[in-house]
Design an enzyme around this catalytic site. Structure first.
Site, PDB file in Angstrom:
ATOM      1  N   GLU A   1      17.018 -13.537 -18.298  1.00 29.16           N
ATOM      2  CA  GLU A   1      15.983 -13.004 -17.400  1.00 29.16           C
ATOM      3  C   GLU A   1      16.106 -13.609 -16.016  1.00 29.16           C
ATOM      4  O   GLU A   1      15.406 -13.236 -15.087  1.00 29.16           O
ATOM      5  CB  GLU A   1      14.602 -13.285 -17.995  1.00 29.16           C
ATOM      6  CG  GLU A   1      14.331 -12.464 -19.239  1.00 29.16           C
ATOM      7  CD  GLU A   1      14.767 -11.013 -19.074  1.00 29.16           C
ATOM      8  OE1 GLU A   1      15.668 -10.569 -19.826  1.00 29.16           O
ATOM      9  OE2 GLU A   1      14.246 -10.325 -18.168  1.00 29.16           O
TER      10      GLU A   1
ATOM     11  N   ARG B   1      37.694  -7.323   2.719  1.00 26.62           N
ATOM     12  CA  ARG B   1      38.163  -6.293   3.642  1.00 26.62           C
ATOM     13  C   ARG B   1      38.089  -6.755   5.098  1.00 26.62           C
ATOM     14  O   ARG B   1      38.767  -6.224   5.966  1.00 26.62           O
ATOM     15  CB  ARG B   1      37.336  -5.017   3.485  1.00 26.62           C
ATOM     16  CG  ARG B   1      37.424  -4.392   2.103  1.00 26.62           C
ATOM     17  CD  ARG B   1      36.445  -3.242   1.971  1.00 26.62           C
ATOM     18  NE  ARG B   1      36.737  -2.184   2.934  1.00 26.62           N
ATOM     19  CZ  ARG B   1      37.717  -1.297   2.766  1.00 26.62           C
ATOM     20  NH1 ARG B   1      38.482  -1.355   1.707  1.00 26.62           N
ATOM     21  NH2 ARG B   1      37.916  -0.362   3.661  1.00 26.62           N
TER      22      ARG B   1
ATOM     23  N   ASP C   1      36.585   1.747  10.947  1.00 22.83           N
ATOM     24  CA  ASP C   1      35.957   2.273  12.177  1.00 22.83           C
ATOM     25  C   ASP C   1      34.709   3.062  11.872  1.00 22.83           C
ATOM     26  O   ASP C   1      34.015   3.464  12.774  1.00 22.83           O
ATOM     27  CB  ASP C   1      36.947   3.201  12.919  1.00 22.83           C
ATOM     28  CG  ASP C   1      38.269   2.484  13.094  1.00 22.83           C
ATOM     29  OD1 ASP C   1      39.305   3.137  13.211  1.00 22.83           O
ATOM     30  OD2 ASP C   1      38.223   1.237  13.047  1.00 22.83           O
TER      31      ASP C   1
HETATM   32  N1  LIG Z   1      20.218  -5.733  -7.314  1.00 17.84           N
HETATM   33  C1  LIG Z   1      20.978  -6.808  -7.532  1.00 17.84           C
HETATM   34  O1  LIG Z   1      21.699  -7.319  -6.675  1.00 17.84           O
HETATM   35  C2  LIG Z   1      20.941  -7.407  -8.913  1.00 17.84           C
HETATM   36  C3  LIG Z   1      21.421  -8.692  -9.126  1.00 17.84           C
HETATM   37  C4  LIG Z   1      21.384  -9.225 -10.418  1.00 17.84           C
HETATM   38  C5  LIG Z   1      20.844  -8.457 -11.440  1.00 17.84           C
HETATM   39  N2  LIG Z   1      20.744  -8.909 -12.708  1.00 17.84           N
HETATM   40  C6  LIG Z   1      20.965 -10.303 -13.079  1.00 17.84           C
HETATM   41  C7  LIG Z   1      19.796 -11.122 -12.621  1.00 17.84           C
HETATM   42  C8  LIG Z   1      20.025 -12.116 -11.668  1.00 17.84           C
HETATM   43  C9  LIG Z   1      18.954 -12.891 -11.234  1.00 17.84           C
HETATM   44  C10 LIG Z   1      17.669 -12.673 -11.713  1.00 17.84           C
HETATM   45  C11 LIG Z   1      17.428 -11.691 -12.650  1.00 17.84           C
HETATM   46  C12 LIG Z   1      18.486 -10.905 -13.128  1.00 17.84           C
HETATM   47  N3  LIG Z   1      18.250  -9.895 -14.091  1.00 17.84           N
HETATM   48  C13 LIG Z   1      18.756 -10.179 -15.403  1.00 17.84           C
HETATM   49  C14 LIG Z   1      18.567  -9.000 -16.323  1.00 17.84           C
HETATM   50  O2  LIG Z   1      17.241  -8.539 -16.282  1.00 17.84           O
HETATM   51  C15 LIG Z   1      16.833  -8.136 -14.995  1.00 17.84           C
HETATM   52  C16 LIG Z   1      16.932  -9.275 -14.015  1.00 17.84           C
HETATM   53  N4  LIG Z   1      20.386  -7.205 -11.203  1.00 17.84           N
HETATM   54  C17 LIG Z   1      20.418  -6.682  -9.952  1.00 17.84           C
END
Ligand SMILES: NC(=O)c1ccc(NCc2ccccc2N2CCOCC2)nc1
Length: 248
Positions: A117, A155, A170
């Site tokens: 989580e 990149r 560009d």
């Molecule tokens: N938008 C983004 O850059 C992005 C990045 C990570 C990510 N998930 C890993 C995560 C990382 C940190 C906190 C929670 C979570 N999650 C774990 C799974 O449950 C939901 C929350 N999701 C979307």
């Protein structure tokens, strides 16, 4: 040489970015380096525990401060001074080309890819310089966002894009506009022809057509980008022409 260290429980997910395409070539040319560090290797207990139940109850598990903290410190010790520690999460600052260019200034980046989580907040307070989100959606882990950051930054490294690809530099990224349409052979597809201006050799007319299309498409699809952008006198004229042509 831009150095990346990715902290992840799934290092096998990161390897593809180092093996193919522009990023793979950037690694081969020593323009970037990408190392992975797995917190499980720093867990001291027999079960190599990295997570635990959440205080306050609720579903899911939280990544503990240790061994994640030790992994971060070890990985950081192998990066140049001045490297930034980035945590990929939905709670982060939204990644856009401006932030990509800001991050490109660092000599190294430590990318922390969370699972479960999330991570104990006290570790974030203690070790993380910046939280970054690649968009407003939820993923199972921070590994894909970490690879997005690596790709966007690779990149920008001088020499990463062959002359054939540097054109893509560009469009959106450099000028804050969406890209113009692209065409290649055959000249007619299902009765749809390539815009005649592109078939001639008038490079100035082609430059203006592409700029007009980029402006028009940005106006149609992403007016928010246009609002943020000063238009030159020529751009204002081309966009007005585009809009006039839309109303027929
Ligand atoms: N938008 C983004 O850059 C992005 C990045 C990570 C990510 N998930 C890993 C995560 C990382 C940190 C906190 C929670 C979570 N999650 C774990 C799974 O449950 C939901 C929350 N999701 C979307």
């Amino acid at each position: 040489m831009l150095r990346f260290a990715v902290i992840t429980l799934f290092p096998e997910l990161i390897r593809p970015v180092t093996e193919s395409g522009v990023t793979g070539r950037a690694v081969d040319r020593d323009l970037i380096s990408v190392e992975t560090w797995n917190p499980r290797d720093f867990a001291r207990d027999r079960h190599r525990t990295v997570d635990d139940r959440a205080y306050g109850g609720g579903p899911g598990m939280v990544m503990q401060v240790e061994p994640l903290g030790e992994t971060i410190r070890q990985a950081r010790s192998q990066l140049p001074a001045g490297s930034k520690t980035i945590y990929l999460s939905p709670q982060g600052r939204l990644l856009d080309q401006a932030l990509v260019e800001e991050l490109a200034a660092a000599p190294g980046l430590l990318l922390v890819a969370g699972r479960y989580e999330g991570v104990d907040e006290r570790l974030l307070e203690q070790e993380v310089d910046l939280e970054v989100s690649i968009g407003d959606y939820v993923l199972s882990g921070g590994e894909l966002p970490a690879m997005v950051v690596i790709d966007a930054l690779a990149r920008l490294q001088p020499g990463a894009l062959g002359h054939a690809e540097s054109a893509s530099q560009d469009s959106f990224s450099a000028e804050g506009l969406l890209d113009h349409p692209h065409f290649t052979r055959p000249e007619t597809v299902e009765g749809r022809a390539v815009p005649p201006v592109l078939l001639g050799g008038d490079h100035e007319a082609i430059r203006q057509w592409r700029l007009k299309q980029a402006l028009g498409r940005t106006w149609q699809r992403r007016p928010d980008l246009l609002a943020r952008r000063e238009l030159s006198e020529e751009e204002r004229r081309l966009l007005d022409e585009f809009i006039a042509e839309q109303s027929g």
